[in-house]
Design an enzyme around this catalytic site. Structure first.
Site, short mmCIF file in Angstrom:
data_model
loop_
_atom_site.label_atom_id
_atom_site.label_comp_id
_atom_site.label_asym_id
_atom_site.label_seq_id
_atom_site.Cartn_x
_atom_site.Cartn_y
_atom_site.Cartn_z
N HIS A 62 0.84 -1.20 0.00
CA HIS A 62 0.00 0.00 0.00
C HIS A 62 0.87 1.24 0.00
O HIS A 62 1.91 1.27 0.64
CB HIS A 62 -0.94 0.02 1.22
CG HIS A 62 -2.09 0.92 1.02
ND1 HIS A 62 -2.03 2.27 1.28
CD2 HIS A 62 -3.34 0.67 0.54
CE1 HIS A 62 -3.20 2.81 0.98
NE2 HIS A 62 -4.00 1.88 0.51
N ASP A 100 -8.06 -5.11 -0.81
CA ASP A 100 -8.52 -5.99 -1.89
C ASP A 100 -8.27 -7.47 -1.63
O ASP A 100 -8.83 -8.31 -2.33
CB ASP A 100 -7.83 -5.59 -3.20
CG ASP A 100 -8.27 -4.21 -3.65
OD1 ASP A 100 -9.48 -3.99 -3.71
OD2 ASP A 100 -7.39 -3.36 -3.90
N1 COA Z 1 4.01 -7.52 -4.53
C1 COA Z 1 5.34 -7.60 -4.54
N2 COA Z 1 6.15 -6.61 -4.14
C2 COA Z 1 5.57 -5.51 -3.71
C3 COA Z 1 4.19 -5.34 -3.68
C4 COA Z 1 3.39 -6.41 -4.11
N3 COA Z 1 2.07 -6.33 -4.10
N4 COA Z 1 3.88 -4.12 -3.21
C5 COA Z 1 5.03 -3.52 -2.95
N5 COA Z 1 6.06 -4.35 -3.27
C6 COA Z 1 7.49 -4.07 -3.13
C7 COA Z 1 7.94 -3.20 -4.31
O1 COA Z 1 8.34 -3.98 -5.41
C8 COA Z 1 9.06 -2.43 -3.69
O2 COA Z 1 10.18 -3.25 -3.66
P1 COA Z 1 11.65 -2.68 -3.98
O3 COA Z 1 11.88 -1.64 -2.93
O4 COA Z 1 12.52 -3.86 -3.90
O5 COA Z 1 11.56 -2.10 -5.36
C9 COA Z 1 8.62 -2.23 -2.27
O6 COA Z 1 7.69 -3.29 -1.99
C10 COA Z 1 7.96 -0.90 -2.01
O7 COA Z 1 6.81 -0.81 -2.81
P2 COA Z 1 6.45 0.41 -3.74
O8 COA Z 1 6.26 -0.06 -5.14
O9 COA Z 1 7.41 1.53 -3.51
O10 COA Z 1 5.07 0.83 -3.16
P3 COA Z 1 4.09 1.82 -3.86
O11 COA Z 1 3.57 2.68 -2.80
O12 COA Z 1 4.68 2.50 -5.02
O13 COA Z 1 2.98 0.83 -4.45
C11 COA Z 1 1.06 -0.43 -4.70
C12 COA Z 1 1.81 0.56 -3.80
C13 COA Z 1 -0.32 -0.62 -4.11
C14 COA Z 1 0.94 0.13 -6.13
C15 COA Z 1 1.83 -1.75 -4.72
O14 COA Z 1 1.96 -2.24 -3.42
C16 COA Z 1 1.15 -2.79 -5.61
O15 COA Z 1 1.37 -2.77 -6.83
N6 COA Z 1 0.33 -3.71 -5.03
C17 COA Z 1 -0.37 -4.70 -5.80
C18 COA Z 1 -1.64 -4.12 -6.40
C19 COA Z 1 -2.70 -3.90 -5.34
O16 COA Z 1 -2.98 -4.74 -4.52
N7 COA Z 1 -3.31 -2.72 -5.45
C20 COA Z 1 -4.38 -2.32 -4.54
C21 COA Z 1 -3.89 -1.25 -3.64
S1 COA Z 1 -5.06 -0.85 -2.40
#
Ligand code: COA
Length: 381
Positions: free
Chosen positions: A259, A310
């Site tokens: 998140h 979700d």
């Molecule tokens: N699966 C695998 N790795 C994940 C992840 C996931 N669902 N969510 C975060 N990470 C990892 C990232 O790859 C990143 O790793 P790194 O530092 O090695 O590159 C780290 O955790 C930090 O995540 P980050 O991408 O910076 O978080 P964000 O705030 O940009 O992204 C989301 C948030 C929600 C976009 C992301 O967690 C995601 O894509 N989740 C899956 C989709 C989802 O469930 N969306 C609904 C959100 S309510």
């Protein structure tokens, strides 16, 4: 210029609608934990998000009556839904187009004064469940079921979907899920709605834009992909650990985890997890709950990843008998309440949202008329 990728951590507006404070989610100052524990109805929450106060009894009667009076779809909209069943469309695209069509048939569609926006808000909030239920039936050759005036918003939706009155327990579960999804600070779809509203565009444009944002798998579209993943694990040969390791090795995101704001716990998760457990037990679908717990545990211990709203909602919706490709529409049916509140708030704020970007492309380009371009080594210069 300092660049804030994805606007992470940037505060772009004030709001009175919802807030995230110390990992707690509050709607107009009311903690969702309290709203859920006390069984507050979704209709009360919608009223709260739009009026920033809980309704008195008479106000609530008037409000719920107004919602019920707005539920029906015209024959033209039903016909348009029927036409859309012939295409290979995602149901979120059907919802988006149908909201647009509601604007086509609204003679006041271009009016953006507060009174008209309130009337249109009631109409949109009330009609979305009818659209989802009607589409769900039409696509399998069944007739849509007319909404009922004598039951709650949640009960009515389940009734229109199945043609049968759902048990009080199922209705309460639907209600709780709607309450939990109603609003959430400046999430991507709400931001989209506010950007659109900030240009003083009409409400139908704002809501179709928001639906487009919610549809994506990194936002609301995650819930149906969570269920795809659970099915893939359940039907596959790999253990939970092997499946997830392979996914993470391919650098794929696990849907329903992570998140932007919550880093230790999503306050909605505990409620949805409890709901998933209860519904899975009652409906004999325990395997989805057990599997979800295994996935949660593995990702927590190996990667420190936390489930978001979700993840367990996928099992909740499945146990409520909802098709996986409608999961994000259930999210929309609830979140539209927040969008509508934010659209009004943004209009009152009267400030165009227009950030900047840092240009990183080529500079000092010189225009060459098309018939003067010279080809050197297969490359136009
Ligand atoms: N699966 C695998 N790795 C994940 C992840 C996931 N669902 N969510 C975060 N990470 C990892 C990232 O790859 C990143 O790793 P790194 O530092 O090695 O590159 C780290 O955790 C930090 O995540 P980050 O991408 O910076 O978080 P964000 O705030 O940009 O992204 C989301 C948030 C929600 C976009 C992301 O967690 C995601 O894509 N989740 C899956 C989709 C989802 O469930 N969306 C609904 C959100 S309510």
């Amino acid at each position: 210029m300092k660049i804030y990728k994805g606007l992470a951590g940037v505060v772009v507006s004030e709001t009175q609608i919802s807030s995230i404070v110390d990992n707690q989610l509050l709607f107009a100052g009311y903690n969702i934990d309290e709203l859920v524990t006390k069984g507050v109805s979704f209709e009360e929450v919608v009223y709260l998000l739009w009026h920033l106060k809980m309704p008195m009894e008479e106000e609530f009667q008037i409000f719920t009556t107004q919602l019920k009076e707005n539920c029906e779809l015209s024959d033209t909209i039903i016909t348009c839904l029927k036409i859309q069943t012939r295409q290979n469309l995602h149901p979120m695209s059907v919802l988006r187009s149908t909201i647009s069509l509601l604007g086509v048939f609204d003679p006041k569609a271009e009016e953006i004064d507060s009174e008209t926006i309130y009337e249109q808000s009631l109409s949109l909030q009330a009609k979305i469940p009818t659209i989802i239920a009607a589409y769900s039936r039409l696509r399998v050759g069944l007739d849509p079921i007319s909404p009922r005036m004598d039951i709650s918003f949640s009960a009515n939706f389940l009734y229109m979907l199945t043609g049968e009155e759902a048990s009080p327990m199922m209705v309460a579960a639907m209600n709780e899920s709607l309450v939990l999804h109603a609003d959430h600070d400046l999430n991507a779809s709400t931001f989209t709605a506010r950007v659109c509203a900030s240009t003083l565009s009409d409400i139908y444009s704002c809501i179709t834009a928001a639906i487009g944002s919610l549809k994506g798998p990194l936002h609301g579209g995650a819930n149906e992909r969570v269920f795809d993943m659970l099915v893939e694990i359940e039907n596959g040969e790999l253990s939970v650990a092997e499946y997830l390791d392979q996914k993470l090795d391919r650098r794929e995101k696990v849907m329903g985890f992570g998140h932007r704001v919550y880093k230790t716990e999503d306050p909605r998760k505990k409620h949805l997890k409890a709901l998933a457990k209860k519904l899975a037990t009652i409906t004999g679908k325990e395997q989805w709950y057990i599997l979800s717990c295994e996935v949660e545990e593995y990702l927590k211990t190996t990667k420190g990843l936390i489930p978001n709203v979700d993840f367990y909602s996928a099992t909740v919706y499945h146990c409520l008998g909802i098709n996986r490709d409608l999961f994000t529409l259930i999210f929309a049916m609830s979140r539209v309440s927040g969008w509508l509140g934010h659209i009004s708030e943004q209009k009152n704020e009267d400030c165009l949202i227009r950030p900047r970007s840092q240009y990183v492309g080529p500079k000092n380009q010189v225009y060459q008329p098309i018939n003067n371009q010279v080809v050197v080594g297969g490359v136009d210069i």
